[in-house]
Design a protein around this motif. Structure first.
Motif: not given
Length: 389
Positions: A10-30
């Protein structure tokens, strides 16, 4: 477990939105600043669940430890990492997007999808009341570059843990869990020769490239594929000009091993390399970066529990090995460790990297169910034939 699965679906859409949030913060190792931004978001999510947050300083972004309390003294360690292999600016050409049942984006599969699923698994557990045991959720900043600043912390936290659950992605296509991984090592072999004019006085030179070529053949022969030991000379460099006898050359060597005994054998052989041409000098640096993750009885037990949980959720869960390493390599000899509990999808480190959206609730339910299976409520373990007090 069906109620947990339904809650998460029931929360799948919210999970996808959270995924978008993290992916759109680019985070190279250095990139410490970007990695801290990922940590801040995850900290906000877990603080809402009552987690105590600790920041462990690192040169490339803080490691974050989130501790969820429970009256049960048993403790589970969840391993994750905030860094990705993608450089800043990748989103300008590989933006987050949904195509059918796939969510695309750099870092989505490895491993921001797994982070989101783990957070939602913990949210599902909280709806049942108190957490079934103490949970340490570690988010590191340097897994993709060898975990050099986090490996000691990981090993320390694994001590005394009931289980270590690694939310690296599942193997592509099969969606299996990983019960073993190869150990990983890398070596730099440098040859120091002597420069000379290639036409005028070649006999006064010592050709470093020629010596290195002999070393390439010798080092490659140390591999034993039948035992899972592979050696790859992936980078070589040497020389300055075609009319100069090269004074220096070097190579970068990748090692993969399935057992610690093989790792020790190859390390000893590498450290004892000597020049074929006694006028040259050979120097070796590097070594084993991650020990092999060997399948133990504890890991086998974790897999069987996970398989039973999967059956209760209505799907069959397979078991597999991996040729790549993870932070589970550091814990497998310390505590029962199970890997591949993260996202289903494909394309780790590749431009088609994606997560299967419909699998996200199911994998989150699997993780939640495994934690419950490790720490069943008293009424779930009571003997139904026993007489009441």
């Amino acid at each position: 477990m069906q109620d947990v699965l339904q809650l998460l679906q029931a929360q799948q859409d919210s999970m996808v939105q959270d995924l978008r949030t993290l992916v759109e913060i680019e985070s190279p190792s250095r990139n410490a600043e970007q990695i801290r931004k990922v940590g801040d978001v995850v900290e906000g999510w877990l603080n809402l669940l009552g987690a105590r947050s600790e920041r462990i300083a690192s040169s490339n972004g803080d490691h974050r430890l989130f501790r969820l309390p429970s009256p049960n003294p048993q403790r589970i360690l969840i391993l994750s990492h905030a860094d990705t292999v993608w450089e800043m600016g990748t989103l300008s050409r590989l933006s987050f997007r949904i195509d059918g049942d796939r969510a695309y984006g750099p870092g989505s599969y490895d491993m921001k999808g797994g982070i989101v699923q783990a957070v939602w698994a913990l949210k599902a557990l909280q709806t049942r009341g108190m957490f079934p045991c103490q949970i340490d959720f570690l988010l590191t900043s340097d897994e993709e570059i060898g975990s050099r600043t986090s490996s000691g912390l990981i090993e320390e936290l694994a001590q005394g843990a009931q289980a270590v659950l690694v939310i690296e992605p599942s193997n592509p296509g099969t969606y299996t869990l990983k019960t073993s991984r190869k150990g990983v090592g890398d070596f730099y072999v440098t040859v120091q020769g002597k420069a000379a004019h290639a036409g005028g006085q070649p006999e006064k030179g010592v050709n470093a490239i020629l010596e290195l070529s002999r070393q390439v053949l010798h080092v490659t022969a140390l591999g034993t594929p039948s035992k899972g030991t592979t050696i790859n000379v992936g980078v070589i460099h040497g020389g300055t000009a075609s009319n100069v006898v090269p004074a220096e050359a070097w190579m970068h060597v990748d090692l993969r091993v399935t057992t610690l005994s093989e790792a020790q054998r190859v390390e000893e052989a590498m450290k004892s390399l000597h020049a074929f041409d006694e006028r040259a000098r050979v120097t070796v640096t590097g070594g084993l970066n991650r020990p092999p993750f060997e399948r133990t009885e504890g890991t086998a037990h974790l897999y069987e529990l996970a398989r039973e949980v999967a059956n209760s959720l209505g799907f069959v869960l397979g078991e597999d090995a991996s040729g790549g390493g993870s932070d589970g390599n550091f814990t497998a000899s310390i505590a029962p460790t199970l890997d591949g509990l993260g996202a289903c999808g494909d394309g780790a480190h590749a431009e088609h990297e994606h997560v299967i959206v419909s699998e996200m609730p199911r994998r989150a339910a699997l993780l939640a169910g495994l934690i419950l299976a490790l720490n069943p409520a008293p009424e779930e373990t009571a003997d139904p034939a026993a007489s009441p007090e």
